[in-house]
Design a protein around this motif. Structure first.
Motif, mmCIF file in Angstrom:
data_model
loop_
_atom_site.group_PDB
_atom_site.id
_atom_site.type_symbol
_atom_site.label_atom_id
_atom_site.label_comp_id
_atom_site.label_asym_id
_atom_site.label_seq_id
_atom_site.Cartn_x
_atom_site.Cartn_y
_atom_site.Cartn_z
ATOM 1 N N TYR A 67 0.816 -1.221 0.000
ATOM 2 C CA TYR A 67 0.000 0.000 0.000
ATOM 3 C C TYR A 67 0.842 1.259 0.000
ATOM 4 O O TYR A 67 0.356 2.334 -0.341
ATOM 5 N N THR B 95 1.255 1.828 -3.581
ATOM 6 C CA THR B 95 0.015 2.442 -4.070
ATOM 7 C C THR B 95 0.010 3.940 -3.788
ATOM 8 O O THR B 95 -0.313 4.752 -4.660
ATOM 9 N N PHE C 12 -2.140 -2.372 -9.381
ATOM 10 C CA PHE C 12 -1.185 -3.465 -9.220
ATOM 11 C C PHE C 12 -1.875 -4.816 -9.102
ATOM 12 O O PHE C 12 -3.089 -4.917 -9.060
ATOM 13 N N GLN C 13 -1.020 -5.828 -8.951
ATOM 14 C CA GLN C 13 -1.529 -7.192 -8.960
ATOM 15 C C GLN C 13 -2.260 -7.597 -7.688
ATOM 16 O O GLN C 13 -3.273 -8.267 -7.741
ATOM 17 N N GLU C 14 -1.725 -7.192 -6.527
ATOM 18 C CA GLU C 14 -2.217 -7.766 -5.279
ATOM 19 C C GLU C 14 -3.282 -6.893 -4.633
ATOM 20 O O GLU C 14 -2.975 -6.054 -3.797
ATOM 21 N N THR D 70 -3.365 -6.581 -0.620
ATOM 22 C CA THR D 70 -2.413 -5.829 0.183
ATOM 23 C C THR D 70 -2.152 -4.426 -0.347
ATOM 24 O O THR D 70 -1.369 -3.681 0.228
ATOM 25 N N ALA D 71 -2.811 -4.067 -1.453
ATOM 26 C CA ALA D 71 -2.464 -2.803 -2.091
ATOM 27 C C ALA D 71 -3.160 -1.599 -1.463
ATOM 28 O O ALA D 71 -2.881 -0.471 -1.828
ATOM 29 N N LEU D 72 -4.096 -1.840 -0.543
ATOM 30 C CA LEU D 72 -4.768 -0.716 0.109
ATOM 31 C C LEU D 72 -4.333 -0.650 1.568
ATOM 32 O O LEU D 72 -4.085 -1.681 2.198
ATOM 33 N N ASN D 73 -4.267 0.569 2.087
ATOM 34 C CA ASN D 73 -3.883 0.756 3.474
ATOM 35 C C ASN D 73 -4.990 0.228 4.398
ATOM 36 O O ASN D 73 -6.121 0.713 4.346
ATOM 37 N N PRO D 74 -4.682 -0.762 5.242
ATOM 38 C CA PRO D 74 -5.738 -1.401 6.035
ATOM 39 C C PRO D 74 -6.356 -0.497 7.093
ATOM 40 O O PRO D 74 -7.444 -0.783 7.561
ATOM 41 N N HIS E 17 -10.545 -4.289 4.655
ATOM 42 C CA HIS E 17 -10.721 -5.677 5.070
ATOM 43 C C HIS E 17 -12.166 -6.144 4.984
ATOM 44 O O HIS E 17 -12.445 -7.320 5.114
#
Lengths: 324, 535
Positions: free
Chosen positions: A221, A224, B90-92, B95-99, B147
């Motif tokens: 992230y 990102t 991106f691919q994932e 996990t690509a966003l801030n949780p 999530h």
């Protein structure tokens, strides 16, 4: 199916945490009581000295309630504590609550002061080290924190006394005037001890902060965020920092507990009448009621801090809110 | 006139060349596909354009976006272009966003950091963008956290934040590789509509030829940091002039040669299996039933048979696998392997009879152990196993196409494909009769995947192995199995011989899965596709 963590979810989380908080307290009180019971030595005969007649000892035992059953004494102790009555010290002959509260007025401010200093020092230092990873700044900071952990705090405390009290006369070398007498002077007299306590803690915290941030900076992230147009620094502050806080909070919780109870040596160096010294004296004089109550208070503080840390976890990380 | 023009782009990292003389043009409204194996430089090309290369990378050549140069810009200037002029996904998606931040916040941030809107305006626009990518306000309010969303929904959020400022160019790096076929189809449709309706140009990076064939106008084929062939999709696909292109085609259509040996003796029998998660109730006074992850599943696997199990993620495939491996208890029904019951308390000797190969060639090994110890690990299931341990390991490594000397190396010295061979060697070492392959080739490149499929077919023949082949990739399942089970929401909805099931699916869900699978259109195949495909 609505999975959103709503206010009820947070409320449930808090209630469950509170419940576990209360259960921990009960369990701890039973353990403390049991441990004190099995320690050899009779407080009554200790108080009366070696030459006391058995009759006098028996009378005193009766008076102190030492002859009633275990369960009764436990319940008596607990219900007393719930009313703020911690019993009377065998040696000082004053209510334990008075003794302890006088000490708490030093120990708690000292712990908070030290934790504040340590956090204020550790956060920026850890952040800078992480942002300058591998560069001379980072290497310098890592070396300094290594030193900060390695130096024993009592020795560092003595160095502080030599420099700031004896040479420069900026601070007094020890003692505590009392909050009601002179607030600023009291605060000032806690400053050197707080610095001595804070330095090693800050070193640990800064290292944790750095490694946690570096872990977070490697996450997808962050990439990102950078692809959105955030600079390295913005990505660090806006996205990495909060995610990196979980391990840092854990360590801070542990440090506060340590600072509260573990300051005995520093209290001795600076002649501060804190909780650590009270417990130490209580043990040497077999003043079990003092020890019992003071330890119970410390346990309460530790569990309360952990409870707070748990709540903070949920504030930081929404994923924890729905769970118990 | 071109939107993006890249000329002689070369990148080296600490002196190792990563990209060499990459040149291409992208026009507005165009979908430009970049295909190639992993390590061919596809992602590096994208990262170079975004100025997001790892530290220590040196770039040369030129890249301009509408005349504005992109390479070698100071941080401030490239940050102003990133996200505003070029968006990237991106691919994932997991996990690509801030949780810890809400989706609305993360979409709005793109607008805020570029100074294009204040917070409340930005949130309003974020709402519009989320609507645009198919996340309506009623079900996906701005204050949702990542999530709470599925992989496909998260990928939609990623797209929303990448298009928040309506960039002229969107770079999508393997945007659907981690997604199920049906979700993949939806995301591709969304990307297509963004290009068609909003006039954006799209660079689509993928290893999947079928995916690009569905959407791209132009493609570039990359190998070892170079573009080896490029041009309009139809021309490239029809002519296949470059050997790399032909190799990619061959690998993606690859079907290993197998001998079907139909036995009737069942070695694995699953009868009315039920697996419920969280059977205990969560709250004090409300009875919750728990999640029935596997619901009345019955099937059997015959000796020598390759049985496929397909379904989307979350359908219960993995839960069923764990039950078959005896790792988790069942709440109903039973599983027998070789006539003996399977369960968490089964004896080691029974455990030794079923071995498993997992998906992740990187995560499934202890990095501090040598290969000999990794491969010999199942020996703890046998007594007297330390006798001639090294010989057995050497034998297993050789049977998977590695050499005996490899046993004294560590796992990081091997590539992804080699690691998966080591995982297979570990499964073979006890000479089991049944191997469970849980998405065993899903993380591999097409050509590596083709090699591993060949290896599996060969091992099955040599050692009379049976496979339970679990995958979400229907193409792979079709090429290696004799019979297929289709699983949906914990139940087997269809079952049948592979060819029959694929050519004539009866259950609507199977039809939906097959329809969602991207396929190379028949009319793009060269005149002698069959002879080239198997060459």
């Amino acid at each position: 199916m609505d999975l959103r963590p709503s206010i009820p979810a947070m409320l449930r989380f808090t209630t469950l945490r509170l419940l576990s908080f209360a259960l921990s307290l009960v369990a701890a009180s039973i353990v403390i009581f049991a441990v004190i019971e099995v320690i050899p030595g009779d407080p009554a005969s200790y108080m009366l000295g070696l030459n006391a007649s058995p009759d006098t000892v028996a009378a005193l035992r009766e008076q102190m309630g030492l002859n009633s059953s275990l369960i009764l004494r436990y319940l008596h102790w607990v219900s007393g504590m719930l009313h703020g009555d911690f019993g009377t010290s065998y040696t000082y002959r004053v209510p334990v609550s008075e003794l302890v509260s006088a000490r708490l007025w030093i120990s708690i401010p000292l712990a908070i002061y030290a934790l504040l200093l340590s956090t204020l020092l550790a956060f920026p230092v850890g952040l800078i080290a992480a942002a300058r990873r591998g560069k001379p700044t980072d290497i310098g900071i890592m070396g300094a924190t290594q030193l900060g952990i390695a130096i024993p705090n009592f020795w560092f405390a003595m160095l502080l006394v030599v420099l700031f009290a004896i040479r420069l006369h900026w601070f007094s070398a020890g003692g505590f005037p009392g909050w009601s007498k002179n607030f600023w002077l009291s605060l000032k007299s806690l400053t050197l001890p707080a610095i001595a306590l804070a330095l090693p803690q800050a070193s640990i915290l800064a290292r944790i902060m750095r490694s946690s941030l570096l872990d977070t900076l490697g996450q997808d992230y962050i990439r990102t965020a950078r692809a959105k147009g955030l600079t390295r620094g913005q990505a660090l502050r806006r996205h990495a920092l909060r995610n990196a806080m979980i391990p840092v909070l854990t360590i801070m919780g542990m440090q506060f507990s340590f600072l509260l109870a573990g300051a005995i040596i520093i209290e001795n160096v600076f002649f501060l009448p804190g909780l650590g010294r009270l417990i130490f004296q209580g043990i040497t004089q077999r003043d079990l009621i003092v020890v019992e109550s003071a330890v119970m208070l410390l346990v309460f503080a530790v569990i309360a801090v952990n409870f707070l840390v748990d709540l903070l976890y949920a504030v930081v990380d929404p994923r924890l809110r729905g769970k118990s | 006139m071109s939107l993006l023009s890249v000329q002689n782009l070369s990148v080296g990292i600490h002196g190792t060349p990563i990209l060499r003389d990459v040149s291409f043009e992208v026009r507005p409204g165009m979908v430009f596909g970049v295909v190639g194996e992993s390590g061919s430089g596809k992602s590096m090309t994208a990262l170079a354009l975004m100025g997001l290369l790892p530290d220590g990378a040196e770039t040369s050549g030129q890249a301009t976006l509408q005349g504005q140069t992109l390479l070698g810009l100071p941080e401030r200037q490239i940050c102003a272009i990133r996200g505003a002029e070029i968006g990237m996904i991106f691919q994932e998606p997991m996990t690509a966003l801030n949780p810890v931040r809400t989706i609305g916040d993360q979409v709005a941030e793109t607008l805020i950091v570029h100074g294009k809107a204040n917070r409340s305006e930005a949130l309003k626009i974020a709402r519009q963008r989320l609507n645009r990518v198919g996340l309506p306000a009623e079900r996906f309010p701005l204050d949702r956290y990542p999530h709470e969303l599925s992989g496909g929904q998260r990928q939609r959020v990623m797209i929303a934040l990448a298009i928040a400022l309506r960039p002229q160019l969107l770079i999508a790096d393997e945007p659907t590789t981690a997604l199920d076929v049906t979700t993949q189809a939806q995301i591709l449709t969304l990307l297509k509509s963004l290009v068609q309706e909003d006039g954006m140009a799209l660079i689509l990076i993928t290893h999947d030829l079928a995916v690009v064939s569905d959407i791209a106008d132009h493609i570039a084929v990359m190998e070892k940091g170079r573009i080896v062939e490029k041009g309009p999709l139809e021309t490239v696909f029809r002519n296949r002039e470059n050997p790399t292109t032909r190799k990619l085609f061959a690998a993606s259509n690859h079907a290993p040669q197998r001998v079907v040996r139909a036995h009737t003796e069942p070695i694995l029998e699953v009868r009315d299996a039920i697996r419920i998660y969280n059977p205990s109730r969560r709250r004090l006074f409300s009875k919750t039933q728990g999640l029935r992850a596997v619901n009345n599943v019955t099937f059997s696997l015959k000796r020598g048979e390759n049985l496929g199990l397909v379904g989307e993620s979350g359908c219960g495939k993995s839960t069923l696998t764990r039950a078959i491996l005896g790792l988790e208890p069942l709440q109903g029904g039973e599983i027998r392997a070789f006539g003996t019951p399977v369960g968490p308390r089964m004896p080691k000797s029974q455990r030794a009879k079923i071995q498993v190969v997992f998906q992740d060639p990187y995560g499934s090994f202890n990095p501090r152990w040598k290969v000999v110890r990794l491969v010999a690990e199942p020996f703890h299931l046998l007594e007297n196993a330390h006798l001639n341990r090294r010989e057995r390991v050497a034998e297993a490594l050789e049977s998977v196409g590695l050499c005996a000397d490899d046993m004294d190396k560590f796992i990081h010295e091997f590539s992804g494909g080699q690691r998966q061979r080591i995982a297979i060697a570990r499964a073979l070492i006890l000479r089991p009769k049944l191997i469970v392959l849980d998405e065993a080739v899903s993380a591999l490149d097409v050509s590596i995947r083709a090699q591993i499929l060949d290896l599996l077919a060969d091992l099955s023949k040599r050692f009379q192995l049976s496979y339970l082949f679990i995958s979400h990739d229907l193409g792979v399942v079709r090429s290696i199995t004799d019979r297929v089970l289709v699983m949906k929401a914990g139940e087997i909805v269809e079952e049948g011989p592979t060819e029959q099931l694929f050519s004539n699916p009866t259950h609507p869900y199977t039809r939906q899965l097959i329809a969602a699978t991207p396929r190379l259109p028949d009319d793009l195949k060269p005149p002698h596709a069959d002879s080239k495909g198997t060459a």
